[in-house]
Design a protein around this motif. Sequence first.
Motif, mmCIF file in Angstrom:
data_model
loop_
_atom_site.group_PDB
_atom_site.id
_atom_site.type_symbol
_atom_site.label_atom_id
_atom_site.label_comp_id
_atom_site.label_asym_id
_atom_site.label_seq_id
_atom_site.Cartn_x
_atom_site.Cartn_y
_atom_site.Cartn_z
ATOM 1 N N GLU A 74 58.242 -76.577 -35.296
ATOM 2 C CA GLU A 74 57.245 -75.507 -35.181
ATOM 3 C C GLU A 74 55.833 -76.088 -35.092
ATOM 4 O O GLU A 74 55.014 -75.642 -34.282
ATOM 5 C CB GLU A 74 57.366 -74.561 -36.368
ATOM 6 N N ALA A 75 55.545 -77.100 -35.894
ATOM 7 C CA ALA A 75 54.226 -77.741 -35.849
ATOM 8 C C ALA A 75 53.991 -78.404 -34.493
ATOM 9 O O ALA A 75 52.885 -78.325 -33.937
ATOM 10 C CB ALA A 75 54.113 -78.765 -36.969
ATOM 11 N N MET A 76 55.037 -79.034 -33.944
ATOM 12 C CA MET A 76 54.919 -79.673 -32.634
ATOM 13 C C MET A 76 54.637 -78.630 -31.554
ATOM 14 O O MET A 76 53.782 -78.831 -30.695
ATOM 15 C CB MET A 76 56.199 -80.426 -32.303
ATOM 16 N N ALA A 80 51.238 -78.249 -29.235
ATOM 17 C CA ALA A 80 51.301 -78.231 -27.772
ATOM 18 C C ALA A 80 50.594 -77.000 -27.220
ATOM 19 O O ALA A 80 49.871 -77.089 -26.219
ATOM 20 C CB ALA A 80 52.756 -78.265 -27.317
ATOM 21 N N GLU A 81 50.793 -75.846 -27.871
ATOM 22 C CA GLU A 81 50.112 -74.626 -27.431
ATOM 23 C C GLU A 81 48.606 -74.754 -27.594
ATOM 24 O O GLU A 81 47.839 -74.332 -26.724
ATOM 25 C CB GLU A 81 50.610 -73.429 -28.231
ATOM 26 N N ALA A 82 48.172 -75.342 -28.699
ATOM 27 C CA ALA A 82 46.737 -75.517 -28.932
ATOM 28 C C ALA A 82 46.137 -76.460 -27.895
ATOM 29 O O ALA A 82 45.032 -76.211 -27.388
ATOM 30 C CB ALA A 82 46.498 -76.057 -30.337
ATOM 31 N N HIS A 86 43.270 -75.503 -25.249
ATOM 32 C CA HIS A 86 42.056 -76.319 -25.193
ATOM 33 C C HIS A 86 41.796 -76.799 -23.767
ATOM 34 O O HIS A 86 40.653 -76.754 -23.289
ATOM 35 C CB HIS A 86 42.178 -77.506 -26.160
ATOM 36 N N ALA A 87 42.849 -77.246 -23.079
ATOM 37 C CA ALA A 87 42.690 -77.711 -21.707
ATOM 38 C C ALA A 87 42.259 -76.562 -20.786
ATOM 39 O O ALA A 87 41.405 -76.760 -19.902
ATOM 40 C CB ALA A 87 43.997 -78.331 -21.218
#
Length: 94
Positions: A74-76, A80-82, A86-87
């Motif tokens: 879940e943290a991974m 990845a979503e963050a 950001h991109a």
Amino acid sequence: MDEEDPLKRLGIREEDLEEQFTRSGGKGGQNVNKVSSAVLLKHLPSGIFVRADEERSQADNRRAARWRLAGKIEAMRKAAEAAKRHAAEKARRT
């Protein structure tokens, strides 16, 4: 384990998991020398693995390993979503 299995909640299939049982060390007397109660759980697609050997019971360690692995996955996913947000935000600003 179905209702409270955090891996099912995340959509992780049993086929994506590799589970191994080993002997744990530390406290526990002769039990730790005879019984393979430590659990190694690996999520094959991501390569993330966890080890649980705190409890004397294999079932308890298995449950703990599943919760830990779910937390790491879940943290991974959140990271990845963050990074994707950001991109996109960075691209929007330029």
